[in-house]
Design an enzyme around this catalytic site. Structure first.
Site, PDB file in Angstrom:
ATOM      1  N   ARG A 152     -22.711  -8.791 -45.668  1.00 12.87           N
ATOM      2  CA  ARG A 152     -21.652  -8.538 -44.987  1.00 12.87           C
ATOM      3  C   ARG A 152     -22.404  -7.281 -44.153  1.00 12.87           C
ATOM      4  O   ARG A 152     -23.100  -7.022 -44.475  1.00 12.87           O
ATOM      5  CB  ARG A 152     -20.885  -7.907 -46.177  1.00 12.87           C
ATOM      6  CG  ARG A 152     -19.386  -6.098 -45.710  1.00 12.87           C
ATOM      7  CD  ARG A 152     -18.354  -7.595 -45.396  1.00 12.87           C
ATOM      8  NE  ARG A 152     -17.815  -7.801 -46.769  1.00 12.87           N
ATOM      9  CZ  ARG A 152     -17.697  -9.159 -47.524  1.00 12.87           C
ATOM     10  NH1 ARG A 152     -18.375 -10.336 -46.995  1.00 12.87           N
ATOM     11  NH2 ARG A 152     -17.303  -9.550 -48.365  1.00 12.87           N
ATOM     12  N   LYS A 195      -0.357  -3.373   5.153  1.00 18.08           N
ATOM     13  CA  LYS A 195      -1.169  -3.886   4.001  1.00 18.08           C
ATOM     14  C   LYS A 195      -0.801  -5.263   3.128  1.00 18.08           C
ATOM     15  O   LYS A 195       0.169  -4.773   2.959  1.00 18.08           O
ATOM     16  CB  LYS A 195      -1.960  -2.404   3.088  1.00 18.08           C
ATOM     17  CG  LYS A 195      -2.678  -1.966   3.174  1.00 18.08           C
ATOM     18  CD  LYS A 195      -4.195  -2.483   4.395  1.00 18.08           C
ATOM     19  CE  LYS A 195      -4.948  -2.746   2.765  1.00 18.08           C
ATOM     20  NZ  LYS A 195      -5.291  -1.845   1.797  1.00 18.08           N
ATOM     21  N   SER A 250       0.505  -1.011  -0.029  1.00 21.45           N
ATOM     22  CA  SER A 250      -0.334   0.026  -0.429  1.00 21.45           C
ATOM     23  C   SER A 250       1.154   1.361  -0.087  1.00 21.45           C
ATOM     24  O   SER A 250       1.862   1.460   0.572  1.00 21.45           O
ATOM     25  CB  SER A 250      -1.273  -0.167   1.656  1.00 21.45           C
ATOM     26  OG  SER A 250      -1.666   1.696   1.537  1.00 21.45           O
ATOM     27  N   ASN A 266      -2.353  -6.261   0.080  1.00 19.52           N
ATOM     28  CA  ASN A 266      -3.069  -6.401  -0.758  1.00 19.52           C
ATOM     29  C   ASN A 266      -3.307  -7.412  -1.132  1.00 19.52           C
ATOM     30  O   ASN A 266      -2.231  -8.636  -2.466  1.00 19.52           O
ATOM     31  CB  ASN A 266      -3.570  -5.363  -1.239  1.00 19.52           C
ATOM     32  CG  ASN A 266      -3.759  -4.559  -0.699  1.00 19.52           C
ATOM     33  OD1 ASN A 266      -5.205  -4.234  -0.094  1.00 19.52           O
ATOM     34  ND2 ASN A 266      -3.181  -3.476  -0.992  1.00 19.52           N
TER      35      ASN A 266
END
Length: 454
Positions: free
Chosen positions: A315, A282, A276, A284
């Protein structure tokens, strides 16, 4: 293909390279070279003409940025490319230049190039898919008797086998791998129909030329062109979308189990992974993040493929072009998610002690159903259910372990005490014993999945 920065960090360099502008243009030029060789082999153009055309089919010799700008005005990438190729050939042999792209049409060139690069993309996806599924099954084998909470409606439900959970993560990946192989056999096919799909310019040589071009490029030769019949192609894209959804399911479970309050699993850390910018503590789950981002974006791409299937006559106007623009994103997302989760599983941290703590913290309440079924054998199901409702409520109120409450109730009831095996009752509260059904299912499922991966 120039990938925006917020797309590129959610995928891999390898898959970006597959859909790179130069790679796609080279795919288109590979088609033109194969077409010229096939027409020469069938006597439609001189062999020397084919050699001259082939010599100039090198993407690096073209100004691709200028081609893209010109394509915006022309309405097709093939038109300025064929014009530029014709000019290169004409500088060497004016007569040979008249045979460039002969009997073909823009969609033939572009669709075949899309098939060629998609074949490479599928090879990358298959490799990662095989590795991730195999890793999950290895984890499943190692943890068939590891107890972990099963959760329903986001709440603790019962104890299950961690190995069974891993095997269930792997199962849809194995199924998608099988489906992708089968669908690719049908979808990776040559596109060659000429102006309206009839190969009219090449006359009775058209089918033989198509067969040669397909063989040259290593593609299936369809019974007819598929200019506006996109079913097999779209089915392939949709299976890539299904795969990405399955990866999102794994990422959802992994990220929830990695929450600090749960802490049963964790993605690998270190070297700046999952950090972080503000909070040093942290960790994560960045692999889960990438897979969830892919799963969140993919449905819109899949919907675009389906929405653009009703193409006009011979087409499409706008719908084919929209499909082309959405197509690479499916593969970029899938490969990014696969690679990220493979990295996570290779370094997955499994905290079996925390899993046991989370089970123990629930005061034995998650074993209430097993105990109720055991009691039902003695006093009948309605009475057992009523009794367990009373005892679980008491355990919650008294903050006691359910096993203690149940044992006290049994000891206080002479009929129950004489008919029940207390050691068998105690065994119902053993988390390892509780994995029995899940572990048995895992031991059945794992070999079947491994056999399909072989």
């Amino acid at each position: 293909m120039s990938v925006p920065i917020f797309d590129s960090f959610l995928t891999t360099t390898d898959i970006i390279d597959v859909f790179d502008d130069v790679a796609v243009i080279q795919g288109m030029l590979d088609f033109e070279a194969a077409l010229a060789r096939a027409q020469a082999a069938e006597g439609l153009i001189p062999a020397q003409t084919a050699r001259i055309i082939e010599k100039h089919c090198v993407a690096d010799t073209f100004d691709i940025s200028a081609l893209i700008v010109a394509a915006r005005r022309a309405g097709s990438m093939a038109i300025p490319l064929v014009k530029a190729l014709t000019q290169k050939v004409a500088a060497e042999d004016a007569e040979a230049a008249t045979k460039v792209h002969w009997g073909s049409t823009s969609q033939d060139v572009i669709d075949t190039a899309a098939v060629l690069v998609t074949r490479k993309a599928l090879a990358l996806i298959d490799g990662e898919l095989n590795s991730l599924a195999a890793r999950l099954l290895t984890l499943a084998q190692a943890h068939t008797q590891t107890p972990v909470l099963a959760r329903t409606l986001m709440q603790p439900a019962q104890v299950t086998s961690l190995g069974f959970k891993f095997a269930n993560w792997a199962a849809p990946l194995v199924r998608s791998r099988t489906q992708l192989k089968a669908l690719a056999d049908n979808a990776l096919q040559l596109q060659l129909g000429g102006a309206v799909g009839t190969l009219a310019v090449m006359g009775d040589k058209g089918p033989a030329v198509a067969q040669r071009v397909a063989a040259d490029l290593g593609l299936a030769n369809p019974l007819a062109n598929w200019h506006t019949q996109r079913d097999e192609w779209v089915r392939l894209g949709l299976e890539v979308a299904v795969l990405t959804g399955s990866l999102g399911k794994i990422a959802t479970d992994l990220s929830l189990m990695a929450q600090g309050e749960i802490a049963e699993l964790a993605e690998p850390s270190g070297q700046g992974r999952g950090g972080s910018s503000a909070m040093p503590h942290k960790r994560n789950p960045v692999s889960s993040m990438i897979a969830l981002a892919a799963a969140g974006r993919t449905p819109h791409r899949a919907a675009a493929l389906l929405a653009n299937m009703p193409q006009e006559h011979e087409r499409g106007l706008g719908n084919w072009q929209a499909e082309l623009a959405e197509w690479p994103g499916l593969f970029l997302s899938a490969h990014g998610a696969l690679t990220a989760l493979h990295e996570a599983m290779d370094g997955l941290v499994i905290d079996t002690q925390r899993m046991r703590q989370n089970i123990d913290a629930l005061q034995g309440l998650i074993f209430a159903e097993a105990v109720s079924i055991y009691l039902a054998g003695v006093i009948g199901r309605p009475a057992a259910h009523h009794l367990m409702e009373t005892l679980t409520a008491r355990a919650v109120t008294e903050k006691a372990h359910l096993s203690d409450v149940v044992r006290a109730a049994v000891n206080a009831d002479e009929a129950l005490r004489t008919q029940l095996d207390l050691s068998a009752l105690d065994a119902l509260f053993d988390p390892v014993n509780a994995t029995g059904s899940g572990a048995a299912m895992a031991r059945t499922l794992i070999p079947q999945l491994l056999a399909q991966l072989a």
